[in-house]
Design an enzyme around this catalytic site. Structure first.
Site, short mmCIF file in Angstrom:
data_model
loop_
_atom_site.label_atom_id
_atom_site.label_comp_id
_atom_site.label_asym_id
_atom_site.label_seq_id
_atom_site.Cartn_x
_atom_site.Cartn_y
_atom_site.Cartn_z
CD GLU A 168 35.35 82.56 151.58
OE1 GLU A 168 35.59 82.05 152.68
OE2 GLU A 168 36.17 82.63 150.67
CG HIS A 175 38.50 75.87 142.47
ND1 HIS A 175 38.97 74.86 143.26
CD2 HIS A 175 38.93 77.01 143.05
CE1 HIS A 175 39.67 75.36 144.25
NE2 HIS A 175 39.66 76.67 144.14
#
Lengths: 399, 399
Positions: A135, A204
């Site tokens: 990322e 998450h």
């Protein structure tokens, strides 16, 4: 005293050291004309037993290609929210060859939530790029590409993963336009699903709005319906500023009928979901639906809540919000963000600073609990705000 | 007489065809040489051969010309003088904050410029004053920016670590160690996307070579065949930590593993030029390559670091005596009888005067207006100015 200031120049704002001007108590609504977002779902209308309300005017925003004044609810096509996002993305990629998408599994796989499905075969793998799991690097690369003039859309498979790219988003994305003295523009869109899903676990189920909100130089928007998802996606891509578009994992399968014509929404405007008289409820993303569910109960109990989906998380649309506060004098904020330092906290501060004279009661903010989201179902439900809590809060506020 | 000797030496080394062509012309020149008209080609061997990893190293013989050598000397003298002047300005408290000086490493900046064009992009970290100068920046812009004045390249808002020059593809100027490498790979991606036939040089130091995002970006660059050249300016110290204490494998050019690498004597401007030319050709055909420039900085890491607590003064003066890039070019010019000692001394005096004039002019430049605080946070889009979380304008004005 109305504290909305009319286009105060920066110099005066600076010299007045954040004390806002107090213009005469004129009507606020005249200054804006009638740029209003009135677009509720058809099924919401039926549920709330409101009189059939024609949407007065479709949203005109700076980049609207057509001002559609004859809004009809039966034309258009039905689709799900992720398809609306894809439609917006596809239209912008066709319109501008500089638009490209990069993210994990956006290409061949079609996107983990199918937002980019079908784009890779259509546009090729130089425009829809599958990245490795890095990322920090691919966010940085998107920003570097944007410095040269490309318009990348960086997808985080889950917003929480973008924490790994925080340095790039904060220092490079937000600040490069400023530190280079205006030489470089960073027209990126950073998007991805966030929010509490169905038992996805703590890592998450993150809400990153609170972390990103103080980065100078970026804009943040949250979509909640297929209509505003497509409009905001297009606006974000066309904007010259970096925009972070927050989607929600549980909202991808919402169905709505959207117009066939091209439309672009304004990134800085809030959406009036349900006009009312008694109390202003400010919300965004998934909590909008919890609020509307609570509104059903409240209407049956005789209350008339005004529900506004703020949509623009940075900057806040204080014009719409201020008008509403002026009318109802009570504010309830319902959000999914964390209690500490979240969007609700900033919004509470902004409203209290600007509209204190209009408030009859303190601003109440209902947000998620400051806990890592538990896996087990009942506890996860208690982490986020439930409609029953909203009803109780409204009843208490309206006493 | 020097000219004829030059002509004979060039013909004896059988370098370019041009030498045969230039022989009759050189005889026509008067003894009073001006730099621009004198472009006799010379071939010079680099001091050390190149060490290669996974590729064939370029030849040790570098083609250059007398004019180029002159310009090397002049530019290096300017850079040297500029950095020393910045040192005094910092001690006089006219430059504040961080000031990272590049003296000792000038050969890298100048050799790179000689091997590439202004269409190729360069991105570097915070030790960027000389790189900016090489990319076409002026002394006035540099000193104004360092002193925080409006005439600076970033209008005074960037400072020492944030020099940018969009017209000549200089992408800065970055404070966070290693973050510029993914940005650089993004620029390379954009160059490939737009089919520019240009390359990007992403510079970083031996300290930054241990950052994870470098390897992430290198992986993506190699996967997508991007024209990215990663250049490690190895001055052997990451602030106070020597390279043997920070890196298990200090062979930075080998760290790319599957990516070819080249180790270059970074104090030899001709070796740098050759390596950069070679790297550009390689990157356009085969994707990324790593260059390691073995160089040295005389000053400490920044102005707050004396530079002698982690290395001995003998080491610094030893490098200065044996490997100084400016002296090397001076010796080349004198030994090839292109210029006399006195001419070079005069040139240095001119340079000193230029730098002093630029400083005087920069001191006269004004400080930014307070309203500049809010400029360039956002690119003006949709007619909205947004400062912080509260929108300071009432309406969305359509442009």
């Amino acid at each position: 005293m109305a504290t909305l200031f009319q286009g105060v120049g920066a110099a005066t704002a600076f010299s007045a050291s954040n004390k806002l001007h107090l213009p005469s108590r004129g009507s606020l609504s005249e200054s804006k004309g009638s740029i209003f977002v009135v677009r509720s779902d058809a099924w919401m209308n039926n549920l709330l037993n409101l009189e059939a309300r024609q949407p007065q005017r479709l949203i005109t925003s700076a980049v609207a290609t057509k001002a559609d004044s004859s809004a009809s609810t039966k034309t258009g096509h039905e689709l799900l929210l992720f398809e609306a996002l894809r439609e917006g993305l596809e239209e912008e990629m066709e319109r501008d060859p500089r638009v490209c998408v990069m993210g994990e599994d956006v290409g061949d796989y079609g996107g983990s939530y199918k937002v980019t499905k079908g784009l890779a075969p259509k546009f090729g793998d130089l425009r829809v790029l599958d990245t490795p799991i890095a990322e920090n690097a691919f966010t940085g690369m998107g920003i570097g590409a944007a410095m040269t003039g490309l318009r990348p859309i960086i997808e985080g498979m889950n917003m929480g993963f973008l924490l790994l790219a925080f340095n790039q988003i904060s220092n490079n994305c937000g600040m490069l336009h400023y530190t280079s003295g205006g030489q470089f523009k960073i027209p990126v869109v950073i998007r991805g699903p966030g929010g509490v899903g169905r038992q996805l676990g703590a890592e998450h189920s993150q809400r990153l709005e609170s972390y990103f909100q103080s980065i100078p130089g970026i804009q943040m928007v949250a979509c909640s319906t297929p209509y505003n998802a497509k409009g905001l996606m297009k606006a974000a891509i066309r904007s010259e500023n970096p925009v972070i578009l927050f989607e929600h994992v549980l909202l991808y399968n919402l169905k709505e009928r959207i117009p066939d014509e091209e439309y672009v929404l304004s990134l800085e405007e809030a959406e009036m979901v349900r006009p009312g008289e008694h109390i202003t409820i400010l919300t965004y993303s998934r909590m909008r639906y919890h609020v509307m569910q609570a509104a059903k109960t409240l209407v049956n109990k005789g209350y008339d809540p005004e529900v506004i989906d703020i949509r623009s998380l940075k900057p806040f649309d204080l014009h719409t919000i201020g008008n509403s506060v002026k009318k109802t004098h009570r504010v309830l904020i319902v959000e999914e963000c964390m209690r500490t330092g979240g969007i609700g906290a900033s919004l509470t501060a902004a409203i209290t600073e600007n509209f204190n004279d209009y408030l009859d009661a303190p601003v109440v903010c209902l947000s998620s609990q400051d806990v890592p989201t538990p896996y087990t179902g009942p506890l996860e439900e208690w982490t986020v705000v439930q409609p029953a809590q909203i009803v109780t809060a409204v009843e208490q506020l309206c006493q | 007489m020097a000219l004829s000797r030059l002509a004979s030496s060039s013909s004896s080394s059988s370098s370019t065809v041009g030498s045969k062509f230039l022989k009759p012309l050189t005889a026509a020149f008067s003894l009073r040489r001006s730099i621009s008209s004198d472009s006799n080609p010379i071939t010079i061997e680099t001091s050390v051969p190149f060490t290669a990893h996974n590729c064939d190293p370029p030849s040790r013989s570098v083609e250059t010309s007398t004019a180029e050598l002159h310009s090397f000397f002049r530019q290096m003298a300017t850079m040297r003088r500029m950095e020393i002047a910045a040192d005094s300005l910092y001690k006089a408290k006219l430059i504040r904050g961080f000031c990272h000086l590049y003296d000792g490493q000038e050969a890298v900046a100048i050799g790179m410029e000689a091997g590439i064009t202004k269409k190729d992009a360069i991105i570097t970290a915070y030790r960027d004053h000389c790189t900016f100068l090489g990319r076409g920046g002026t002394l006035l812009e540099i000193f104004s920016e360092l002193m925080g004045r409006v005439d600076g390249c970033s209008k005074g808002k960037g400072g020492s670590m944030h020099f940018y020059r969009k017209e000549t593809n200089f992408y800065g100027g970055h404070g966070i160690v290693g973050a510029q490498v993914p940005l650089g790979c993004g620029v390379a991606f954009a160059q490939k996307y737009s089919k520019d036939e240009a390359v990007t040089f992403a510079l970083y130091g031996d300290g930054a070579a241990n950052q994870g995002q470098l390897f992430e970006a290198l992986n993506i660059a190699a996967l997508w065949d991007l024209p990215a050249i990663l250049v490690c300016e190895n001055n052997h110290y990451g602030m106070g930590t020597a390279e043997w204490r920070a890196a298990k494998s200090p062979a930075y050019y080998k760290r790319g593993d599957y990516v070819p690498g080249l180790k270059v004597d970074g104090m030899d401007v001709l070796a740098v030029k050759q390596a950069c030319k070679f790297a550009k050709e390689h990157a356009l055909k085969n994707g990324p390559i790593i260059l390691e420039m073995d160089t040295y900085r005389y000053h400490g890491h920044s102005m707050s670091d004396p530079g002698s607590t982690y290395r001995t003064r003998d080491e610094i003066s030893g490098v200065r005596q044996e490997r100084d890039p400016l002296e090397r070019v001076r010796k080349l010019l004198v030994s090839h009888e292109v210029a006399t000692e006195k001419e070079l001394k005069d040139m240095e005096k001119e340079v000193r005067k230029e730098v002093d004039e630029a400083i005087a002019k920069a001191k006269e430049s004004s400080m930014p207006d307070p309203s500049d605080l809010y400029k360039n946070i956002y690119v003006k889009g949709y007619g909205v100015e947004a400062f912080g979380v509260d929108r300071k304008e009432v309406r969305v004005t359509l442009p």
